[in-house]
Motif scaffolding. Structure first.
Motif, PDB file in Angstrom:
ATOM      1  N   THR A  70      -4.789  11.657  -5.484  1.00 26.85           N
ATOM      2  CA  THR A  70      -4.437  11.001  -4.166  1.00 26.85           C
ATOM      3  C   THR A  70      -5.688  10.268  -3.933  1.00 26.85           C
ATOM      4  O   THR A  70      -5.666   8.860  -3.387  1.00 26.85           O
ATOM      5  N   THR A  74      -6.214   7.084  -6.249  1.00 25.91           N
ATOM      6  CA  THR A  74      -5.367   6.000  -6.203  1.00 25.91           C
ATOM      7  C   THR A  74      -5.462   5.399  -5.027  1.00 25.91           C
ATOM      8  O   THR A  74      -5.261   4.118  -4.890  1.00 25.91           O
ATOM      9  N   LEU A  75      -5.552   6.226  -3.653  1.00 30.63           N
ATOM     10  CA  LEU A  75      -5.880   5.466  -2.491  1.00 30.63           C
ATOM     11  C   LEU A  75      -7.249   4.483  -2.519  1.00 30.63           C
ATOM     12  O   LEU A  75      -7.071   3.627  -1.993  1.00 30.63           O
ATOM     13  N   ASP A  86       1.957   7.833   5.788  1.00 30.40           N
ATOM     14  CA  ASP A  86       2.035   7.323   4.756  1.00 30.40           C
ATOM     15  C   ASP A  86       1.019   6.090   4.224  1.00 30.40           C
ATOM     16  O   ASP A  86       1.103   5.058   5.197  1.00 30.40           O
ATOM     17  N   PRO A  87       0.172   6.028   3.478  1.00 28.28           N
ATOM     18  CA  PRO A  87       0.292   6.910   2.341  1.00 28.28           C
ATOM     19  C   PRO A  87      -0.619   8.372   2.306  1.00 28.28           C
ATOM     20  O   PRO A  87      -0.535   8.814   1.322  1.00 28.28           O
ATOM     21  N   SER A 120       1.969  11.420   2.756  1.00 32.04           N
ATOM     22  CA  SER A 120       3.172  11.343   2.042  1.00 32.04           C
ATOM     23  C   SER A 120       2.702  11.371   0.630  1.00 32.04           C
ATOM     24  O   SER A 120       3.472  11.831  -0.165  1.00 32.04           O
ATOM     25  N   ARG A 121       1.611  10.494   0.270  1.00 33.47           N
ATOM     26  CA  ARG A 121       1.215  10.579  -1.225  1.00 33.47           C
ATOM     27  C   ARG A 121       0.879  11.896  -1.826  1.00 33.47           C
ATOM     28  O   ARG A 121       1.345  11.972  -2.760  1.00 33.47           O
ATOM     29  N   TYR A 165       2.756  13.311  -4.939  1.00 33.71           N
ATOM     30  CA  TYR A 165       2.360  13.714  -6.324  1.00 33.71           C
ATOM     31  C   TYR A 165       2.379  15.361  -6.484  1.00 33.71           C
ATOM     32  O   TYR A 165       2.603  15.805  -7.594  1.00 33.71           O
ATOM     33  N   GLN A 190      -3.597   1.742   4.613  1.00 35.65           N
ATOM     34  CA  GLN A 190      -4.027   2.414   3.548  1.00 35.65           C
ATOM     35  C   GLN A 190      -5.737   2.875   3.828  1.00 35.65           C
ATOM     36  O   GLN A 190      -6.106   3.733   3.253  1.00 35.65           O
ATOM     37  N   GLN A 250       3.248   3.380 -11.327  1.00 37.16           N
ATOM     38  CA  GLN A 250       2.325   4.501 -10.543  1.00 37.16           C
ATOM     39  C   GLN A 250       2.778   5.805 -10.800  1.00 37.16           C
ATOM     40  O   GLN A 250       2.147   6.795 -11.120  1.00 37.16           O
ATOM     41  N   THR A 251       4.188   6.142 -10.519  1.00 39.97           N
ATOM     42  CA  THR A 251       4.900   7.098 -10.672  1.00 39.97           C
ATOM     43  C   THR A 251       4.651   8.143 -11.963  1.00 39.97           C
ATOM     44  O   THR A 251       3.953   9.022 -12.344  1.00 39.97           O
TER      45      THR A 251
END
Length: 302
Positions: A36, A39-40, A76-77, A80-81, A85, A199, A16-17
């Motif tokens: 963000t 991906t979320l 989070d997420p 924090s995401r 990023y 999420q 993912q990173t």
């Protein structure tokens, strides 16, 4: 089987990173919000699909039971995401992932006053290793006017201490969310549904901001199919990683699973050098990342 699943989760989080780093453009900050959100949305869809397959339609719990997970999801997420990023964009994936992986040490510090837990000597050692690793990343930054041949150190060129604070704040939020989740699980034990709820809360926080951002909308319209595909791939991998981690925890123990999952910064480091097609030439970078990973593992095995 739990060990293999934990390693799958680590691989997924590392992928993912690297995928987000591939999709981001350093010349356009609006890509971070778009990445963000995409991906979320993808990881949320993956997790709710898994919930549907494994649980069917879960019985709706009392709203008060879900509050800790909703608040944790915002931290989070959600936030924090965004910070993670941004850290990838400023520092590169290896350093950003290494710093974010320090969250168990931060969580151990937060758990003392919030949950009344004791701080052991092993946890103190783990926190010390994490601090040393993060400090080491600052010390190994190359000068901006020096040609550095190491792939990871090149990512740090021009980085400032303020840049290091971005993923560090993400680690704090991630640790705080884990503490909240632990509090919430005392009243609702279904961790899979709880994670899907968290999420969803994060998506509901970020999506309206992205939809209301002209820059983010324009970014999505003009972004290359490869960039958008990278973000969607990142969402699938992080959602798969969460599911693999839950399966591993269901089959194994926290002591064996979480330290293995936390090795994902090493996956990122390997991927960074592989993409650059060069061997590591900076042992200090590897030592700093390894100190963070070992420190995080030491805290989690207590």
């Amino acid at each position: 089987m739990s060990v293999q699943l934990a390693l799958v989760a680590s691989l997924c989080f590392g992928m993912q990173t690297l995928a987000v780093q591939y999709g981001l453009s350093r010349e356009d900050d609006t890509g971070i919000l778009a990445a963000t959100t995409l991906t979320l949305a993808t990881s949320t869809a993956v997790l709710w699909t898994v919930v549907g397959v494994k649980r069917g339609v879960p019985a709706a719990p009392a709203l008060g039971v879900l509050v800790p997970f909703v608040v944790a999801g915002v931290a989070d997420p959600g936030l924090s995401r965004l910070l993670f990023y941004e850290g990838i964009d400023r520092l590169g994936p290896s350093v950003a992932a290494g710093i974010l992986a320090a969250n168990p040490a931060v969580g151990a510090l937060l758990a003392v006053p919030v949950l009344g837990e004791q701080f052991t000597a092993v946890e103190a050692l783990g926190v010390g290793l994490v601090v040393a690793g993060v400090a080491g990343l600052q010390l190994v930054r190359p000068a901006t006017d020096v040609d550095d041949v190491d792939a990871v150190r090149r990512e740090l060129r021009g980085a400032t201490p303020r840049d290091l604070l971005v993923p560090s704040l993400g680690a704090v939020l991630l640790a705080a969310s884990f503490v909240l989740v632990k509090v919430g699980l005392d009243g609702y034990a279904d961790t899979l549904v709880a994670t899907a709820v968290a999420q969803t809360a994060a998506l509901l926080l970020v999506a309206p901001v992205a939809l209301g951002s002209r820059g983010a909308r324009q970014y999505v319209r003009r972004a290359s199919p490869r960039a958008l595909g990278a973000f969607l791939f990142a969402g699938v991998t992080v959602g798969t990683g969460w599911y693999a981690m839950f399966l591993a925890l269901d089959l194994g123990t926290v002591v064996t699973v979480l330290p293995l999952v936390s090795t994902y910064p090493l996956v990122v480091v390997v991927g960074t050098y592989a993409a650059a097609r060069e061997p590591p030439k900076s042992p200090w970078v590897l030592a700093a990342v390894m100190a963070i990973v070992l420190g995080a593992a030491a805290v989690q095995v207590v």
